[in-house]
Write a protein that holds these residues in place. Structure first.
Motif, PDB file in Angstrom:
ATOM      1  N   GLY A 203     -10.001  -4.760   0.620  1.00 25.24           N
ATOM      2  CA  GLY A 203      -9.629  -4.552   0.121  1.00 25.24           C
ATOM      3  C   GLY A 203      -9.315  -5.160  -1.139  1.00 25.24           C
ATOM      4  N   GLN A 207      -1.471  -3.640  -5.480  1.00 20.15           N
ATOM      5  CA  GLN A 207      -0.510  -2.778  -5.466  1.00 20.15           C
ATOM      6  C   GLN A 207       1.348  -2.994  -5.793  1.00 20.15           C
ATOM      7  N   SER A 260      -6.021   3.437  -2.940  1.00 18.38           N
ATOM      8  CA  SER A 260      -5.450   1.826  -3.101  1.00 18.38           C
ATOM      9  C   SER A 260      -5.565   1.163  -4.413  1.00 18.38           C
ATOM     10  N   TYR A 267       0.868  -1.045   0.983  1.00 24.17           N
ATOM     11  CA  TYR A 267      -0.471  -2.084   0.527  1.00 24.17           C
ATOM     12  C   TYR A 267      -1.536  -2.520   1.825  1.00 24.17           C
ATOM     13  N   VAL A 268      -2.429  -2.747   0.393  1.00 21.50           N
ATOM     14  CA  VAL A 268      -3.767  -2.823   1.409  1.00 21.50           C
ATOM     15  C   VAL A 268      -3.987  -3.607   2.150  1.00 21.50           C
ATOM     16  N   SER A 271      -3.957  -1.461   5.856  1.00 26.67           N
ATOM     17  CA  SER A 271      -5.694  -0.898   6.131  1.00 26.67           C
ATOM     18  C   SER A 271      -6.777  -2.324   7.023  1.00 26.67           C
TER      19      SER A 271
END
Length: 434
Positions: A203, A207, A260, A267-268, A271
């Motif tokens: 990721g 963002q 993403s 927010y990544v 993940s």
């Protein structure tokens, strides 16, 4: 629990001798209070994690001890309301004496004449204590309007088990050995082949206003988004096209989660915490919460490189408002908190990176996961002054909007590289004119 949103968004006692000036504990008073009216009292507004606020309180206690009769009232606010409050106070003529500001926002305040020009306030050679990249990040029209308090930059955090499951065991341990773009792509392909469709190789932390971290790829290709005079766009280049093409492939090859992109509302890091990505680009500030909350083995390595290494100059500056009641006292406070001992204490406790040359050269040991300190210190050393100076542009807020719009169209809207570069170039030009 996963990393808190507040901590993810932020990024963010001494024996040093302050500038000579004319005691009591660390208070909490908003700008404009009766306590703030005392000429020997400063108001300081900031946001911060618990560790950051503890570091500020320790620095304030040291400053007050070194300067008899001086007092600093700390006003800690949530990040989400920080700049709404600051802007309102500036408009009403009642701002704090000192406040904390991200480097990508600094230029807007300096460009509007809302900050104190420190040229005549700071001692001769003051800027020499900082790295070139740090000192360049607080300049406006060749003059310092703040001090670089700390920095952070994006490296890669990785899930050890998921990497081993893909047969990836040769992970760079030196900045000069960082994966090239081609090598990073090969790693991502191995992960893509080994992971189920619901999981992804990595990721990218672009963002929101983190879209400025896309510029890391541009810098790695040895490109610029502003010309050398910082007065016009420079992204229409081979480096610009390479950065757009490289990052578009993240989505077309399913290396990153499809939701993403730069305009994603989550927010990544989430993940990665959920183990749906094997790697995540992240700053060192995430280390304390990750160490406390994650139940899997993880490590850190360097961001990739192309022509050269490159990274974001994250972190925050400390600035004095133009209408500060006691500029000398405020400047002395900035001097104190950027001396070696206060900066070392703050950065080690908050897992952030120092901006001083000596501390950067010697390295710093984080209190939590100290073995990861060299990765982030080494990553910060590849940031160039020519990179950080562009991000300090007074037009950066408008440029951020352009980056969001054009990159989102490229990543999830199918916009061509040529159209994306054209849109970025024209949009940056318009932002610079406002």
């Amino acid at each position: 629990m996963p990393l808190t949103r507040r901590r993810f968004l932020t990024g963010a006692a001494a024996t040093a001798t302050a500038l000579p000036l004319a005691a009591a504990g660390c208070g909490f008073a908003p700008a404009g209070s009766k306590a703030a009216a005392n000429p020997d009292t400063l108001t300081f507004t900031t946001w911060g994690t618990d560790a950051e606020l503890a570091g500020f309180r320790a620095a304030i206690a040291g400053f007050e001890k070194a300067n008899s009769g001086a007092k600093v009232n700390l006003n800690a606010v949530p990040y989400e309301q920080m700049f709404t409050d600051i802007d309102a106070q500036l408009q009403t003529g009642n701002p704090p004496d000192v406040f904390r500001v991200p480097y990508y926002t600094f230029g807007a305040y300096a460009g509007r004449g809302q900050l104190l020009d420190l040229s005549s306030q700071l001692p001769s050679g003051f800027g020499d204590r900082f790295t070139p990249a740090a000192w360049a990040a607080v300049q406006n029209s060749g003059k310092p309007y703040g001090v670089p308090h700390h920095t952070d930059t994006s490296a890669i955090l990785y899930n050890t088990a998921l990497m081993k499951g893909a047969g990836i065991t040769d992970i760079p341990t030196k900045a000069e050995d960082a994966w090239t773009w081609d090598e990073f792509t090969a790693v991502a392909r191995k992960l893509r082949s080994s992971l189920p469709a619901t999981k992804f190789p990595f990721g990218y932390n672009w963002q929101g206003n983190g879209v400025t971290r896309w510029l890391n790829l541009l810098f790695q290709a040895d490109g610029r988004f502003l010309d050398e005079q910082l007065s016009g766009p420079a992204i229409n280049s081979d480096a610009g096209r390479a950065a757009v093409e490289f990052s578009k492939d993240f989505f077309t090859q399913k290396f990153v989660p499809p939701n993403s992109s730069v305009k994603a509302t989550t927010y990544v890091a989430d993940s990665w915490y959920a183990q749906t990505t094997a790697m995540v680009f992240s700053g060192a500030f995430a280390i304390p919460d990750a160490t406390e909350n994650l139940k899997f083995e993880w490590g850190a390595t360097y961001a990739p490189r192309k022509v050269r290494g490159g990274g974001d100059f994250g972190g925050n500056a400390l600035v004095v408002t133009a209408k500060a009641k006691n500029p000398k006292l405020a400047t002395a406070f900035l001097d104190f908190v950027t001396q070696a001992d206060p900066m070392r204490t703050f950065c080690a406790g908050a897992s952030l990176l120092p901006t001083r040359r000596d501390l950067s050269a010697d390295g710093i040991e984080f209190k939590i996961r100290p073995e990861l300190s060299p990765v982030f210190v080494g990553q910060s050393r590849v940031v160039r002054a020519t990179d950080s100076a562009q991000v300090a542009s007074p037009s950066m807020s408008g440029i951020i909007t352009v980056l969001k719009d054009q990159l989102d169209k490229a990543f999830v809207g199918g916009q061509s590289t040529a159209a994306t570069i054209s849109g970025l170039s024209s949009g940056i030009a318009q932002a610079l004119q406002k």
